[in-house]
Motif scaffolding. Structure first.
Motif, PDB file in Angstrom:
ATOM      1  N   HIS A 204       0.839  -1.206   0.000  1.00  0.00           N
ATOM      2  CA  HIS A 204       0.000   0.000   0.000  1.00  0.00           C
ATOM      3  C   HIS A 204       0.874   1.258   0.000  1.00  0.00           C
ATOM      4  O   HIS A 204       0.580   2.230  -0.708  1.00  0.00           O
ATOM      5  CB  HIS A 204      -0.914   0.010   1.227  1.00  0.00           C
ATOM      6  CG  HIS A 204      -2.053  -0.961   1.146  1.00  0.00           C
ATOM      7  ND1 HIS A 204      -3.001  -0.912   0.143  1.00  0.00           N
ATOM      8  CD2 HIS A 204      -2.393  -2.008   1.935  1.00  0.00           C
ATOM      9  CE1 HIS A 204      -3.880  -1.887   0.331  1.00  0.00           C
ATOM     10  NE2 HIS A 204      -3.534  -2.569   1.397  1.00  0.00           N
TER      11      HIS A 204
ATOM     12  N   ILE B 104       1.026   4.130  -2.912  1.00  0.00           N
ATOM     13  CA  ILE B 104       0.810   5.553  -2.609  1.00  0.00           C
ATOM     14  C   ILE B 104       1.911   6.391  -3.259  1.00  0.00           C
ATOM     15  O   ILE B 104       1.644   7.398  -3.925  1.00  0.00           O
ATOM     16  CB  ILE B 104       0.778   5.785  -1.087  1.00  0.00           C
ATOM     17  CG1 ILE B 104      -0.494   5.197  -0.476  1.00  0.00           C
ATOM     18  CG2 ILE B 104       0.859   7.282  -0.753  1.00  0.00           C
ATOM     19  CD1 ILE B 104      -0.491   5.138   1.048  1.00  0.00           C
TER      20      ILE B 104
ATOM     21  N   GLU C  98       1.563   6.499  -7.033  1.00  0.00           N
ATOM     22  CA  GLU C  98       0.512   7.441  -7.432  1.00  0.00           C
ATOM     23  C   GLU C  98       1.003   8.882  -7.334  1.00  0.00           C
ATOM     24  O   GLU C  98       0.799   9.691  -8.250  1.00  0.00           O
ATOM     25  CB  GLU C  98      -0.715   7.238  -6.550  1.00  0.00           C
ATOM     26  CG  GLU C  98      -1.944   8.046  -6.975  1.00  0.00           C
ATOM     27  CD  GLU C  98      -2.612   7.503  -8.224  1.00  0.00           C
ATOM     28  OE1 GLU C  98      -2.943   8.330  -9.101  1.00  0.00           O
ATOM     29  OE2 GLU C  98      -2.776   6.275  -8.346  1.00  0.00           O
ATOM     30  N   LEU C  99       1.671   9.209  -6.213  1.00  0.00           N
ATOM     31  CA  LEU C  99       2.176  10.570  -6.016  1.00  0.00           C
ATOM     32  C   LEU C  99       3.216  10.939  -7.073  1.00  0.00           C
ATOM     33  O   LEU C  99       3.207  12.056  -7.616  1.00  0.00           O
ATOM     34  CB  LEU C  99       2.779  10.702  -4.618  1.00  0.00           C
ATOM     35  CG  LEU C  99       1.800  10.698  -3.443  1.00  0.00           C
ATOM     36  CD1 LEU C  99       2.550  10.620  -2.121  1.00  0.00           C
ATOM     37  CD2 LEU C  99       0.896  11.933  -3.457  1.00  0.00           C
TER      38      LEU C  99
ATOM     39  N   ILE D  88      -5.414   6.952  -2.785  1.00  0.00           N
ATOM     40  CA  ILE D  88      -4.413   7.159  -1.733  1.00  0.00           C
ATOM     41  C   ILE D  88      -5.074   7.129  -0.356  1.00  0.00           C
ATOM     42  O   ILE D  88      -4.594   6.466   0.574  1.00  0.00           O
ATOM     43  CB  ILE D  88      -3.668   8.496  -1.945  1.00  0.00           C
ATOM     44  CG1 ILE D  88      -2.749   8.386  -3.169  1.00  0.00           C
ATOM     45  CG2 ILE D  88      -2.854   8.878  -0.709  1.00  0.00           C
ATOM     46  CD1 ILE D  88      -2.121   9.694  -3.594  1.00  0.00           C
ATOM     47  N   GLU D  89      -6.199   7.844  -0.211  1.00  0.00           N
ATOM     48  CA  GLU D  89      -6.903   7.883   1.080  1.00  0.00           C
ATOM     49  C   GLU D  89      -7.377   6.492   1.499  1.00  0.00           C
ATOM     50  O   GLU D  89      -7.357   6.145   2.686  1.00  0.00           O
ATOM     51  CB  GLU D  89      -8.087   8.844   0.992  1.00  0.00           C
ATOM     52  CG  GLU D  89      -7.666  10.317   0.947  1.00  0.00           C
ATOM     53  CD  GLU D  89      -8.850  11.242   0.772  1.00  0.00           C
ATOM     54  OE1 GLU D  89      -9.987  10.735   0.637  1.00  0.00           O
ATOM     55  OE2 GLU D  89      -8.647  12.466   0.753  1.00  0.00           O
TER      56      GLU D  89
ATOM     57  N   ARG E   8      -5.933   3.653   0.792  1.00  0.00           N
ATOM     58  CA  ARG E   8      -4.769   2.897   1.258  1.00  0.00           C
ATOM     59  C   ARG E   8      -4.319   3.375   2.640  1.00  0.00           C
ATOM     60  O   ARG E   8      -3.920   2.565   3.489  1.00  0.00           O
ATOM     61  CB  ARG E   8      -3.634   3.004   0.238  1.00  0.00           C
ATOM     62  CG  ARG E   8      -3.966   2.364  -1.101  1.00  0.00           C
ATOM     63  CD  ARG E   8      -2.789   2.356  -2.042  1.00  0.00           C
ATOM     64  NE  ARG E   8      -3.150   1.879  -3.369  1.00  0.00           N
ATOM     65  CZ  ARG E   8      -3.299   0.598  -3.712  1.00  0.00           C
ATOM     66  NH1 ARG E   8      -3.110  -0.339  -2.804  1.00  0.00           N
ATOM     67  NH2 ARG E   8      -3.632   0.260  -4.937  1.00  0.00           N
TER      68      ARG E   8
END
Length: 263
Positions: A177, A181, A184-185, A236-237, A239
């Motif tokens: 996870h 994250i 994604e960032l 993201i939230e 995860r």
């Protein structure tokens, strides 16, 4: 007799009024505590409903993200693998054609080998995106180092990575996870933020694992709620929720993004 009876009557009246007053006060207090308790219960129920609603939204975001990922994988398989294998199949059938010259046979064979090689390379890329082999073999730290190198190989961005945490190899599911994250960032920094520099740091502050992420991209208005409602941010939230962590996002237009999350 009348002189003594008057005070006795007054005493009775006083007792009655006092009793009545106490009864009224008791009723008022009971009513007050009842309605106060009722309001507390209602607020608790509202809070629980909000938590459930939030969890539903996060679960929905996860489902949507998974479906998007499945579509992307299906599209990649169709475009990169299936199309090449179809051509390989056609070329294979051509080898059965009569009166083929030696040069024609060699050309068809070369095409089959070339297309097969490309299909294998693309299948490795798809598998790598699903779960990087480095992550599976060597853990989170090595996987983050690898993705930093991959981003830097594009020559479009410089990544500065620092790790001060000794990650437990038995927490692979949780670490995945964290990796997603960061993935994604970083993708957002490059695609949307147009960043040329990224900073990633893992630290342990007061027994709490934290990750600080920054870039020097174009940023966005963090005060605008709509900017934090995209599919990527919901992913993201979601995860972070699984990690039992928290996340803070600060950003201003032309001043990049600053993210701190715990896990």
């Amino acid at each position: 007799m009348s002189i003594h009876s008057v005070p006795e009557k007054e005493i009775v009246v006083i007792i009655l009024y006092t009793s009545l007053f106490l009864v009224v006060m008791a009723v008022v207090l009971v009513a007050f505590f009842y309605f106060s308790r009722k309001k507390i219960i209602e607020k608790e129920l509202e809070k629980k409903d909000l938590i459930l609603q939030y969890q539903k939204e996060q679960l929905y975001a996860i489902i949507i993200t998974q479906e998007e990922e499945r579509k992307r994988i299906a599209q990649d398989l169709h475009d990169d693998i299936s199309s090449k294998l179809n051509i390989v199949s056609l070329n294979s059938h051509l080898l059965n054609a009569p009166n083929l010259t030696e040069s024609e046979t060699a050309e068809i064979t070369d095409n089959i080998i070339s297309l097969t090689t490309k299909a294998l390379e693309n299948s490795r890329k798809i598998a790598h995106n699903l779960l990087p082999p480095v992550f599976e073999k060597f853990g989170l730290n090595a996987a983050v180092e690898e993705i930093c190198e991959e981003f830097e190989s594009s020559k479009a961005v410089k990544v500065y990575y620092k790790n001060e945490i000794d990650f437990n190899d038995n927490e692979t599911d949780r670490h995945l996870h964290i990796f997603r994250i960061l993935q994604e960032l970083m993708n957002n920094s490059l695609r949307h933020g147009k960043a040329t520099e990224i900073w990633i740091a893992f630290k342990n502050n007061n027994e709490i694992n934290t990750c600080n992420y920054e870039d020097n991209g174009i940023g966005f208005d963090a005060k605008c709620i709509d900017n934090q409602k995209g599919l990527g941010m919901k992913n993201i939230e979601s995860r972070i929720l699984f990690l039992d962590g928290t996340i803070k996002i600060n950003s201003e237009i032309n001043h990049g993004i600053d993210v701190m999350f715990t896990f």
